[in-house]
Design a protein around this motif. Structure first.
Motif, PDB file in Angstrom:
ATOM      1  N   LEU A  65       0.848  -1.181   0.000  1.00  0.00           N
ATOM      2  CA  LEU A  65       0.000   0.000   0.000  1.00  0.00           C
ATOM      3  C   LEU A  65       0.885   1.231   0.000  1.00  0.00           C
ATOM      4  N   LEU A  72      -2.868   0.495  -4.096  1.00  0.00           N
ATOM      5  CA  LEU A  72      -2.095  -0.740  -4.064  1.00  0.00           C
ATOM      6  C   LEU A  72      -1.073  -0.756  -5.190  1.00  0.00           C
ATOM      7  N   PHE A 141      -5.847  -4.579   2.910  1.00  0.00           N
ATOM      8  CA  PHE A 141      -5.324  -3.209   3.030  1.00  0.00           C
ATOM      9  C   PHE A 141      -6.455  -2.216   3.303  1.00  0.00           C
TER      10      PHE A 141
END
Length: 147
Positions: A65, A72, A141
Motif C-alpha cells: 500500500l 495498491l 489493506f
C-alpha cells in the motif's frame, strides 16, 4: 502504455484492444506480448507465500500500500508465458488502484472479450484465482486503513 483513470476506463481499453484482433491466434499472441512486457519479479519474492493458489503454472503476486496515495502497488510474475500475459491483464486493471475501487469493480471485461472461450478451463480458473488474490489484498489493506 499509460493506465486509464478508472478500472472501467481500463476495461474499455482492453475491450478495444481485443476488438482489433481477428482470430484466436492473434489474441494469444497479444496475451504473450503482454507477458513479455511484464517487469520480472525479483527472485527473492518468488517464494511459496507469494504463490497464487489455483493456477496451473506458478504465479507469484505481492502487494504494497502506498501510504501517500492509499493505492495498491501490485507485482506479479509467472513461469509460463500465457499465465504471465494473463496476470499482466489483471495488473492492467488493478495496479495502482484504491482498495475500495478494486472491490467495487469485478473483472467483467474478461467475459466481454471472450477470454473464457479462448483459454483452457485450467487457465481460466487460474485467471480468477489471480483476481481473487488481488481482491484479498484490497480487502486486507482496506480494513487496515480503517483501523
Amino acid at each position: 502504455m499509460d493506465q486509464a483513470d478508472s478500472i472501467a476506463g481500463e476495461q474499455k481499453r482492453i475491450e478495444d484492444d481485443f476488438a482489433l484482433l481477428e482470430d484466436t491466434r492473434d489474441k494469444y499472441e497479444f496475451i504473450i506480448e503482454l507477458g513479455k512486457e511484464l517487469k520480472p519479479m525479483p527472485d527473492e519474492q518468488k517464494i511459496a507465500a507469494n504463490l497464487v493458489r489455483g493456477c496451473q503454472s506458478q504465479v507469484w503476486m505481492t502487494a504494497e500500500l502506498d501510504p501517500a496515495s492509499g493505492r495498491l502497488a501490485l507485482r506479479a510474475d509467472s513461469d509460463a508465458i500465457i499465465s504471465k500475459g494473463l496476470v499482466a491483464l489483471v495488473l492492467r486493471l488493478y495496479d495502482k488502484r484504491l482498495p475500495a475501487e478494486i472491490l467495487a469493480n469485478p473483472p467483467d471485461v474478461f467475459e466481454a472479450i471472450g477470454l473464457g472461450r479462448l483459454i483452457t478451463p485450467g487457465r481460466s480458473n487460474g485467471l480468477y484465482a489471480m483476481v481473487n488474490r488481488v481482491r484479498q489484498f484490497a480487502e486486507g489493506f482496506g480494513q487496515a486503513a480503517k483501523a
